[in-house]
Design a protein around this motif. Sequence first.
Motif, PDB file in Angstrom:
ATOM      1  N   TYR A  71       5.411   5.352   0.105  1.00  0.00           N
ATOM      2  CA  TYR A  71       5.234   3.965  -0.332  1.00  0.00           C
ATOM      3  C   TYR A  71       6.000   3.762  -1.635  1.00  0.00           C
ATOM      4  CZ  TYR A  71       1.079   4.097   2.706  1.00  0.00           C
ATOM      5  OH  TYR A  71       0.223   4.220   3.755  1.00  0.00           O
TER       6      TYR A  71
ATOM      7  N   VAL B  21       5.841   1.867  -4.859  1.00  0.00           N
ATOM      8  CA  VAL B  21       4.851   1.110  -5.642  1.00  0.00           C
ATOM      9  C   VAL B  21       5.246   1.140  -7.110  1.00  0.00           C
ATOM     10  CG1 VAL B  21       2.396   0.825  -6.171  1.00  0.00           C
ATOM     11  CG2 VAL B  21       3.062   1.959  -4.059  1.00  0.00           C
TER      12      VAL B  21
ATOM     13  N   VAL C 222       5.561   6.896  -3.781  1.00  0.00           N
ATOM     14  CA  VAL C 222       4.357   7.715  -3.592  1.00  0.00           C
ATOM     15  C   VAL C 222       4.485   8.355  -2.220  1.00  0.00           C
ATOM     16  CG1 VAL C 222       1.843   7.680  -3.335  1.00  0.00           C
ATOM     17  CG2 VAL C 222       2.946   6.129  -4.972  1.00  0.00           C
TER      18      VAL C 222
ATOM     19  N   ALA D 196       2.608   9.882   0.358  1.00  0.00           N
ATOM     20  CA  ALA D 196       1.237  10.122   0.845  1.00  0.00           C
ATOM     21  C   ALA D 196       1.214  11.292   1.831  1.00  0.00           C
ATOM     22  CB  ALA D 196       0.683   8.858   1.495  1.00  0.00           C
TER      23      ALA D 196
ATOM     24  N   SER E 259      -8.843  17.341  -1.254  1.00  0.00           N
ATOM     25  CA  SER E 259      -9.414  16.454  -2.257  1.00  0.00           C
ATOM     26  C   SER E 259      -8.944  15.017  -2.047  1.00  0.00           C
ATOM     27  CB  SER E 259      -9.053  16.949  -3.662  1.00  0.00           C
ATOM     28  OG  SER E 259      -7.664  17.080  -3.748  1.00  0.00           O
ATOM     29  N   SER E 260      -9.577  14.106  -2.742  1.00  0.00           N
ATOM     30  CA  SER E 260      -9.260  12.690  -2.657  1.00  0.00           C
ATOM     31  C   SER E 260      -7.796  12.468  -3.036  1.00  0.00           C
ATOM     32  CB  SER E 260     -10.197  11.941  -3.604  1.00  0.00           C
ATOM     33  OG  SER E 260      -9.891  10.586  -3.593  1.00  0.00           O
ATOM     34  N   GLY E 261      -7.087  11.673  -2.254  1.00  0.00           N
ATOM     35  CA  GLY E 261      -5.685  11.387  -2.536  1.00  0.00           C
ATOM     36  C   GLY E 261      -4.716  12.379  -1.917  1.00  0.00           C
ATOM     37  N   SER E 262      -5.210  13.360  -1.156  1.00  0.00           N
ATOM     38  CA  SER E 262      -4.328  14.392  -0.612  1.00  0.00           C
ATOM     39  C   SER E 262      -3.600  13.941   0.655  1.00  0.00           C
ATOM     40  CB  SER E 262      -5.117  15.679  -0.350  1.00  0.00           C
ATOM     41  OG  SER E 262      -6.181  15.463   0.545  1.00  0.00           O
ATOM     42  N   GLY E 263      -3.990  12.785   1.215  1.00  0.00           N
ATOM     43  CA  GLY E 263      -3.261  12.248   2.366  1.00  0.00           C
ATOM     44  C   GLY E 263      -4.039  12.271   3.675  1.00  0.00           C
ATOM     45  N   LYS E 264      -5.320  12.581   3.619  1.00  0.00           N
ATOM     46  CA  LYS E 264      -6.112  12.735   4.843  1.00  0.00           C
ATOM     47  C   LYS E 264      -6.193  11.426   5.641  1.00  0.00           C
ATOM     48  CE  LYS E 264      -9.860  13.940   2.609  1.00  0.00           C
ATOM     49  NZ  LYS E 264      -9.353  13.680   1.230  1.00  0.00           N
ATOM     50  N   SER E 265      -6.521  10.331   4.963  1.00  0.00           N
ATOM     51  CA  SER E 265      -6.659   9.064   5.686  1.00  0.00           C
ATOM     52  C   SER E 265      -5.308   8.582   6.201  1.00  0.00           C
ATOM     53  CB  SER E 265      -7.300   8.001   4.797  1.00  0.00           C
ATOM     54  OG  SER E 265      -8.653   8.332   4.543  1.00  0.00           O
ATOM     55  N   THR E 266      -4.260   8.787   5.423  1.00  0.00           N
ATOM     56  CA  THR E 266      -2.916   8.408   5.887  1.00  0.00           C
ATOM     57  C   THR E 266      -2.578   9.161   7.163  1.00  0.00           C
ATOM     58  OG1 THR E 266      -2.271   8.024   3.593  1.00  0.00           O
ATOM     59  CG2 THR E 266      -0.490   8.246   5.205  1.00  0.00           C
TER      60      THR E 266
HETATM   61  N1  ADP Z   1      -0.957   1.483   1.231  1.00  0.00           N
HETATM   62  C1  ADP Z   1      -0.684   2.333   0.229  1.00  0.00           C
HETATM   63  N2  ADP Z   1       0.169   2.003  -0.750  1.00  0.00           N
HETATM   64  C2  ADP Z   1       0.471   2.847  -1.746  1.00  0.00           C
HETATM   65  N3  ADP Z   1      -0.041   4.090  -1.867  1.00  0.00           N
HETATM   66  C3  ADP Z   1      -0.908   4.480  -0.922  1.00  0.00           C
HETATM   67  C4  ADP Z   1      -1.272   3.654   0.176  1.00  0.00           C
HETATM   68  N4  ADP Z   1      -2.146   4.336   0.966  1.00  0.00           N
HETATM   69  C5  ADP Z   1      -2.329   5.526   0.380  1.00  0.00           C
HETATM   70  N5  ADP Z   1      -1.575   5.641  -0.751  1.00  0.00           N
HETATM   71  C6  ADP Z   1      -1.508   6.802  -1.650  1.00  0.00           C
HETATM   72  O1  ADP Z   1      -1.244   7.942  -0.862  1.00  0.00           O
HETATM   73  C7  ADP Z   1      -2.013   9.050  -1.303  1.00  0.00           C
HETATM   74  C8  ADP Z   1      -2.874   9.574  -0.166  1.00  0.00           C
HETATM   75  O2  ADP Z   1      -3.895   8.625   0.143  1.00  0.00           O
HETATM   76  P1  ADP Z   1      -4.984   8.856   1.282  1.00  0.00           P
HETATM   77  O3  ADP Z   1      -4.292   9.218   2.535  1.00  0.00           O
HETATM   78  O4  ADP Z   1      -5.871   7.662   1.306  1.00  0.00           O
HETATM   79  O5  ADP Z   1      -5.771  10.136   0.729  1.00  0.00           O
HETATM   80  P2  ADP Z   1      -7.212  10.720   1.087  1.00  0.00           P
HETATM   81  O6  ADP Z   1      -7.697  10.051   2.327  1.00  0.00           O
HETATM   82  O7  ADP Z   1      -6.987  12.183   1.235  1.00  0.00           O
HETATM   83  O8  ADP Z   1      -8.085  10.427  -0.094  1.00  0.00           O
HETATM   84  C9  ADP Z   1      -2.803   8.570  -2.500  1.00  0.00           C
HETATM   85  O9  ADP Z   1      -2.088   8.911  -3.666  1.00  0.00           O
HETATM   86  C10 ADP Z   1      -2.841   7.073  -2.309  1.00  0.00           C
HETATM   87  O10 ADP Z   1      -2.974   6.417  -3.527  1.00  0.00           O
END
Ligand code: ADP
Length: 230
Positions: A15, A17, A22, A24, A43-50
């Motif tokens: 992304y 930003v 960033v 992800a 950990s939080s922010g590691s990319g799991k949800s992405t």
């Molecule tokens: N739509 C987005 N725009 C910009 N950065 C994003 C977006 N979605 C996720 N990120 C960034 O990508 C990284 C991974 O996010 P995420 O996959 O949500 O992590 P997790 O689920 O492990 O907490 C984070 O640094 C987050 O801030």
Amino acid sequence: MSSAVFQLSDIRRSYYVGNEWVHAINGLDLTIPDGQFLAVIGSSGSGKSTLMHILGFMDTPTEGKMEFEGSDVTGIGRRSRAHLRANRIGFVFQSFNLLPRLSVMDNVLLPLFYGRSGMSRADRRAAGMAALERVDLQHRWQHTPNQLSGGERQRVAIARALINSPRLILADEPTGNLDSRNREKIMDLFVKLVGEGITLVVVTHDDAVAAYAHRRIRMQDGRIVEDDAA
Ligand SMILES: Nc1ncnc2c1ncn2[C@@H]1O[C@H](COP(=O)(O)OP(=O)(O)O)[C@@H](O)[C@H]1O
Ligand SMILES: [Mg+2]
């Protein structure tokens, strides 16, 4: 014939930003065999949800190659992704995402309106009841979500995920809002579904949940840094 549900090669999702990139997901290789129960930790922010959004065809990688059920799905269009999402994949979320004004039955039937069409009302009702039986909630079909416990709500969400007979279920922190007793019930249910042939990917930061899986991968900075099947 590939026996993998997913094969991801050198996937990136970046992304732009505030004048910087960033990453992800930053160079991720992952093969998910048919029938596997995979836990994704990190950990939080590691990319799991992405990663989950990419596996669910809700998001598209910036780079890399993606195969689903042996077919190259890199760069397929919006309609194809919507079709796969509606017909091949079930989703379970931490916050259940049930519609409060609809009955349990109507919540379970919702994906049918996005997926295959042309089912009669009686067939839909029978499919909804069968899905509710799989999560042992057939006696609650007329309730609304606020008349159920948290664990029961998540079981309704799992029944909804099952309604289109998906190959794969994606669950992002499915037990994050549950106490330990309900967490165990949900995990026992997931283990049963995997025994019936479903492939399951669960994101969790709970070691007790990850312990149920066949395999654990740990993410850090958009990459897999540990894989106990490797
Ligand atoms: N739509 C987005 N725009 C910009 N950065 C994003 C977006 N979605 C996720 N990120 C960034 O990508 C990284 C991974 O996010 P995420 O996959 O949500 O992590 P997790 O689920 O492990 O907490 C984070 O640094 C987050 O801030
Ligand atoms: Mg997340």
